[in-house]
Design a protein around this motif. Structure first.
Motif, PDB file in Angstrom:
ATOM      1  N   ALA A 101       0.842  -1.197   0.000  1.00  0.00           N
ATOM      2  CA  ALA A 101       0.000   0.000   0.000  1.00  0.00           C
ATOM      3  C   ALA A 101       0.876   1.245   0.000  1.00  0.00           C
ATOM      4  N   GLU A 102       0.493   2.222  -0.804  1.00  0.00           N
ATOM      5  CA  GLU A 102       1.262   3.461  -0.911  1.00  0.00           C
ATOM      6  C   GLU A 102       0.878   4.475   0.159  1.00  0.00           C
ATOM      7  N   LEU A 103      -0.371   4.397   0.642  1.00  0.00           N
ATOM      8  CA  LEU A 103      -0.811   5.243   1.747  1.00  0.00           C
ATOM      9  C   LEU A 103      -0.991   4.366   2.977  1.00  0.00           C
ATOM     10  N   ALA A 104      -0.455   4.812   4.092  1.00  0.00           N
ATOM     11  CA  ALA A 104      -0.561   4.003   5.310  1.00  0.00           C
ATOM     12  C   ALA A 104      -0.930   4.869   6.494  1.00  0.00           C
ATOM     13  N   LEU A 105      -1.672   4.291   7.421  1.00  0.00           N
ATOM     14  CA  LEU A 105      -1.977   4.930   8.687  1.00  0.00           C
ATOM     15  C   LEU A 105      -1.503   4.020   9.808  1.00  0.00           C
ATOM     16  N   ILE A 106      -0.771   4.591  10.754  1.00  0.00           N
ATOM     17  CA  ILE A 106      -0.366   3.849  11.948  1.00  0.00           C
ATOM     18  C   ILE A 106      -1.282   4.299  13.072  1.00  0.00           C
ATOM     19  N   THR A 107      -2.024   3.390  13.662  1.00  0.00           N
ATOM     20  CA  THR A 107      -2.978   3.788  14.695  1.00  0.00           C
ATOM     21  C   THR A 107      -2.271   4.185  15.987  1.00  0.00           C
ATOM     22  N   GLN A 112      -1.576  -1.472  13.156  1.00  0.00           N
ATOM     23  CA  GLN A 112      -1.851  -1.261  14.573  1.00  0.00           C
ATOM     24  C   GLN A 112      -0.656  -1.751  15.392  1.00  0.00           C
ATOM     25  N   PRO A 113       0.072  -0.837  16.044  1.00  0.00           N
ATOM     26  CA  PRO A 113       1.242  -1.232  16.838  1.00  0.00           C
ATOM     27  C   PRO A 113       0.867  -2.228  17.934  1.00  0.00           C
ATOM     28  N   THR A 114       1.838  -3.018  18.345  1.00  0.00           N
ATOM     29  CA  THR A 114       1.596  -4.043  19.364  1.00  0.00           C
ATOM     30  C   THR A 114       1.461  -3.470  20.765  1.00  0.00           C
ATOM     31  N   GLU A 115       1.975  -2.241  20.959  1.00  0.00           N
ATOM     32  CA  GLU A 115       1.895  -1.610  22.272  1.00  0.00           C
ATOM     33  C   GLU A 115       2.116  -0.106  22.122  1.00  0.00           C
ATOM     34  N   LYS A 116       1.918   0.625  23.226  1.00  0.00           N
ATOM     35  CA  LYS A 116       2.133   2.067  23.222  1.00  0.00           C
ATOM     36  C   LYS A 116       3.589   2.341  23.598  1.00  0.00           C
ATOM     37  N   SER A 117       4.432   2.422  22.579  1.00  0.00           N
ATOM     38  CA  SER A 117       5.838   2.722  22.822  1.00  0.00           C
ATOM     39  C   SER A 117       6.473   3.231  21.541  1.00  0.00           C
ATOM     40  N   THR A 118       7.530   4.002  21.683  1.00  0.00           N
ATOM     41  CA  THR A 118       8.238   4.513  20.512  1.00  0.00           C
ATOM     42  C   THR A 118       8.746   3.368  19.657  1.00  0.00           C
ATOM     43  N   THR A 119       9.251   2.328  20.306  1.00  0.00           N
ATOM     44  CA  THR A 119       9.774   1.172  19.571  1.00  0.00           C
ATOM     45  C   THR A 119       8.694   0.507  18.741  1.00  0.00           C
ATOM     46  N   ALA A 120       7.522   0.287  19.343  1.00  0.00           N
ATOM     47  CA  ALA A 120       6.424  -0.368  18.625  1.00  0.00           C
ATOM     48  C   ALA A 120       5.927   0.496  17.471  1.00  0.00           C
ATOM     49  N   TYR A 121       5.850   1.799  17.681  1.00  0.00           N
ATOM     50  CA  TYR A 121       5.411   2.695  16.618  1.00  0.00           C
ATOM     51  C   TYR A 121       6.402   2.679  15.458  1.00  0.00           C
ATOM     52  N   ILE A 152       5.890   1.637  11.516  1.00  0.00           N
ATOM     53  CA  ILE A 152       6.304   2.534  10.433  1.00  0.00           C
ATOM     54  C   ILE A 152       7.239   1.795   9.475  1.00  0.00           C
ATOM     55  N   ASP A 153       8.190   1.047  10.024  1.00  0.00           N
ATOM     56  CA  ASP A 153       9.134   0.293   9.199  1.00  0.00           C
ATOM     57  C   ASP A 153       8.397  -0.724   8.340  1.00  0.00           C
ATOM     58  N   GLN A 154       7.386  -1.398   8.916  1.00  0.00           N
ATOM     59  CA  GLN A 154       6.618  -2.375   8.156  1.00  0.00           C
ATOM     60  C   GLN A 154       5.860  -1.709   7.019  1.00  0.00           C
ATOM     61  N   ALA A 155       5.298  -0.537   7.296  1.00  0.00           N
ATOM     62  CA  ALA A 155       4.570   0.187   6.256  1.00  0.00           C
ATOM     63  C   ALA A 155       5.505   0.582   5.112  1.00  0.00           C
ATOM     64  N   GLY A 211       5.791  -0.596   0.886  1.00  0.00           N
ATOM     65  CA  GLY A 211       5.661   0.356  -0.213  1.00  0.00           C
ATOM     66  C   GLY A 211       5.027   1.684   0.114  1.00  0.00           C
ATOM     67  N   ALA A 212       4.853   1.995   1.398  1.00  0.00           N
ATOM     68  CA  ALA A 212       4.209   3.267   1.759  1.00  0.00           C
ATOM     69  C   ALA A 212       5.060   4.454   1.333  1.00  0.00           C
ATOM     70  N   LYS A 213       4.431   5.400   0.673  1.00  0.00           N
ATOM     71  CA  LYS A 213       5.079   6.649   0.280  1.00  0.00           C
ATOM     72  C   LYS A 213       4.641   7.795   1.182  1.00  0.00           C
ATOM     73  N   VAL A 214       3.432   7.670   1.747  1.00  0.00           N
ATOM     74  CA  VAL A 214       2.903   8.656   2.696  1.00  0.00           C
ATOM     75  C   VAL A 214       2.369   7.896   3.901  1.00  0.00           C
ATOM     76  N   ILE A 215       2.796   8.304   5.096  1.00  0.00           N
ATOM     77  CA  ILE A 215       2.363   7.646   6.323  1.00  0.00           C
ATOM     78  C   ILE A 215       1.709   8.669   7.238  1.00  0.00           C
TER      79      ILE A 215
END
Length: 212
Positions: free
Chosen positions: A28-34, A67-76, A80-83, A87-91
């Protein structure tokens, strides 16, 4: 929020060159991280996701949420890395908790554009930096709160309550605006009002909080 997100996406994508929809369901070229919560939380996640979906479907662009596995900078950052790998161009990252992750990610992925809703990127010591591939969107929450408080008193309400979630800047600003708006209307009407003001300390429903 939906209109604002669609506008932000339009501006960003106008400056980007897309190679068309990628093959496979995960691409996906557009991604949202919850943020905390899900895409049906009736809050930032849902509003941001619906805005992204609307824009993506109108333009025929592939899109997906993570959807990150937890509330942490590492999980976020992992999401982001997975997105990016997909193929994400915009996150899009909804919520102030993404300020630190995006601060890091904007340098790690210079070819990806980040839309940070309700904040601006900074490091752990609150050193702010917004790179050329990042857009920070903030709001004047106190103005909306003012109108809500003002309208409530003008409608004849004299016993008011403000139930904030966590006492983060956006929630505090809205609450202060609510009180100021209610006070302004009360003074115009020569009316005495009572306001019960408190924070629940979380962003999800709890009977112990809502029963107050």
């Amino acid at each position: 929020m939906k209109k604002l997100l669609a506008l932000a996406l339009a501006v960003v994508l106008a400056l980007s060159v897309f190679a068309g929809c990628a093959a496979g369901g995960k691409k996906a070229e557009l991604a949202l991280i919850t943020d905390i919560g899900t895409i049906d939380d009736k809050s930032f996640n849902q509003g941001a996701w619906e805005g992204l979906v609307k824009y993506a479907e109108e333009k025929g662009i592939s899109h997906q949420y993570y959807q990150p596995t937890e509330k942490s900078t590492t999980a976020y950052l992992e999401s982001i890395d997975q997105a990016v790998k997909n193929g994400a161009k915009v996150i899009v990252t909804p919520g102030f908790l993404f300020e630190e992750p995006v601060y890091i990610a904007q340098d790690q992925y210079p070819d990806v554009t980040f839309i940070l809703i309700d904040g601006n990127p900074h490091d752990a010591d609150y050193n702010y930096k917004t790179a050329d591939n990042c857009v920070g969107i903030t709001y004047a929450e106190e103005q909306v709160g003012f109108l809500a408080g003002y309208a409530a008193v003008k409608d004849g309400m004299t016993k008011l309550g403000y139930m904030g979630g966590m006492a983060v800047p956006a929630v505090v600003k809205y609450g202060y605006g609510f009180v100021q708006g209610a006070d302004a209307a009360a003074q115009e009407l020569g009316q005495n009002i009572d306001i019960n003001y408190f924070y629940g300390g979380q962003f999800y429903g709890d009977a112990n909080i809502t029963s107050r």
